[in-house]
Scaffold this motif. Structure first.
Motif, short mmCIF file in Angstrom:
data_model
loop_
_atom_site.label_atom_id
_atom_site.label_comp_id
_atom_site.label_asym_id
_atom_site.label_seq_id
_atom_site.Cartn_x
_atom_site.Cartn_y
_atom_site.Cartn_z
N GLU A 1 0.85 -0.54 0.14
CA GLU A 1 -0.02 0.13 -0.10
C GLU A 1 0.87 0.87 0.02
O GLU A 1 0.48 2.32 -1.33
CB GLU A 1 -1.02 -0.19 1.56
N ASP A 2 1.93 1.07 0.46
CA ASP A 2 3.22 2.18 0.68
C ASP A 2 3.81 2.70 -0.65
O ASP A 2 3.47 3.53 -1.35
CB ASP A 2 4.49 2.20 1.76
N LEU A 3 4.08 1.32 -1.28
CA LEU A 3 4.29 1.59 -3.01
C LEU A 3 2.98 2.10 -3.89
O LEU A 3 3.84 3.56 -4.14
CB LEU A 3 4.74 0.11 -3.29
N LYS A 4 1.88 1.62 -3.82
CA LYS A 4 1.08 2.10 -4.16
C LYS A 4 0.44 3.24 -4.51
O LYS A 4 0.58 4.86 -4.80
CB LYS A 4 -0.16 1.53 -3.93
N ALA A 5 1.39 4.36 -2.62
CA ALA A 5 0.76 5.69 -2.58
C ALA A 5 1.82 6.96 -3.44
O ALA A 5 1.56 7.98 -2.94
CB ALA A 5 0.65 5.70 -1.23
N GLN A 6 3.15 6.12 -3.25
CA GLN A 6 4.71 6.75 -3.91
C GLN A 6 4.04 7.40 -5.34
O GLN A 6 2.60 7.27 -6.30
CB GLN A 6 5.47 5.97 -3.48
N PRO A 7 4.85 8.75 -5.35
CA PRO A 7 4.34 9.60 -6.35
C PRO A 7 4.92 8.69 -7.87
O PRO A 7 5.50 7.20 -7.91
CB PRO A 7 5.26 10.74 -6.02
N LYS A 8 3.47 8.58 -8.49
CA LYS A 8 4.35 7.61 -10.26
C LYS A 8 4.26 5.90 -9.53
O LYS A 8 4.74 5.02 -9.70
CB LYS A 8 5.16 7.54 -10.51
N GLN A 9 3.48 5.62 -8.24
CA GLN A 9 3.83 4.39 -7.50
C GLN A 9 4.95 3.63 -7.69
O GLN A 9 5.17 2.48 -8.00
CB GLN A 9 2.65 3.86 -8.51
N THR A 10 6.58 4.79 -7.96
CA THR A 10 7.22 4.13 -8.17
C THR A 10 8.59 4.28 -6.94
O THR A 10 8.54 5.52 -6.02
CB THR A 10 8.70 4.35 -9.05
N ALA A 11 9.17 3.69 -6.27
CA ALA A 11 10.15 3.88 -5.23
C ALA A 11 11.77 2.93 -5.29
O ALA A 11 12.25 2.05 -6.31
CB ALA A 11 9.61 3.74 -3.45
N CYS A 12 12.60 3.25 -4.81
CA CYS A 12 13.40 2.78 -4.29
C CYS A 12 13.65 2.04 -3.74
O CYS A 12 13.21 1.64 -2.38
CB CYS A 12 15.15 3.53 -4.82
N TRP A 13 14.42 0.68 -3.83
CA TRP A 13 14.74 -0.12 -2.84
C TRP A 13 15.66 -0.61 -2.27
O TRP A 13 17.07 -0.56 -2.95
CB TRP A 13 14.47 -1.77 -3.62
N ASP A 14 15.92 -0.42 -0.43
CA ASP A 14 17.18 -0.13 0.20
C ASP A 14 16.85 -1.25 1.11
O ASP A 14 16.43 -1.67 1.64
CB ASP A 14 17.04 1.64 0.33
N GLY A 15 18.21 -0.79 1.65
CA GLY A 15 18.46 -1.37 2.81
C GLY A 15 18.68 -2.74 3.36
O GLY A 15 18.82 -3.30 4.04
#
Length: 190
Positions: free
Chosen positions: A75-89
């Motif tokens: 749900e957090d990914l879906k809420a991101q701008p353009k439904q896009t994020a980076c993967w870290d950690g």
């Protein structure tokens, strides 16, 4: 394992000791490509090849690690701008190398881990962009039942990394594994 979203490809840490993003043009930079494995074994019984399908784990519930909340759900990914994020950690070297080997447009299951009911919650494509929610949540317990049955019968999940290398937050899948899991969303839970 921190499962919050971060940059792909992975770059060195920046001046403040934090991981820095690198521009993703769809191809890995030369230094990342040279350090990436040229071939990945998706499962023990599979030909050696680059995987085009993945399973990526993230924690959907709040948990503080060094004062930072590592919660990140589908749900957090879906809420991101353009439904896009980076993967870290990602700290495990094998998971990190798998992450580096990924290419744009490859598909991955978004797996909720370290929670009351772990399982596959949705689909995304690498460099992580929301594709859709699963038609139904596919819990770990159901996948484990299929894995156990497939170990005996030689089915698609017989060597799935989720059970043979459980600690990896980024795992390759064979097309057979990916297609079988995708077919489960159309079926009643077993």
């Amino acid at each position: 394992i921190t499962n919050s979203l971060l940059a792909f490809p992975i770059s060195d840490k920046g001046p403040a000791g934090k991981r820095t993003k690198t521009k993703n043009t769809g191809e890995a930079s030369a230094d990342v490509e040279n350090s990436s494995p040229q071939k990945i074994v998706a499962s023990k019984n599979c030909e050696t090849s680059l995987s085009s399908y993945w399973l990526m784990k993230s924690e959907p519930e709040s948990r503080l690690e060094r004062g930072v909340d590592v919660k990140f759900s589908i749900e957090d990914l879906k809420a991101q701008p353009k439904q896009t994020a980076c993967w870290d950690g990602v700290r495990n070297y094998q998971a990190r190398n798998f992450l580096r080997a990924m290419r744009l447009e490859e598909k991955a299951f978004f797996y909720h881990s370290n929670c009351k009911e772990p399982g596959i919650a949705g689909l995304m494509k690498v460099d992580v962009q929301f594709v859709r929610m699963m038609k139904r949540f596919i819990p770990l317990a159901e996948l484990k039942t299929h894995h156990q049955a497939h170990k005996a019968t030689g089915g698609p999940l017989k060597s799935m990394a989720l059970f043979t290398r459980q600690r990896l937050s980024v795992q390759p899948l064979t097309q057979e594994e990916f297609d079988f899991i995708l077919s489960l969303e159309e079926k009643e839970p077993s």
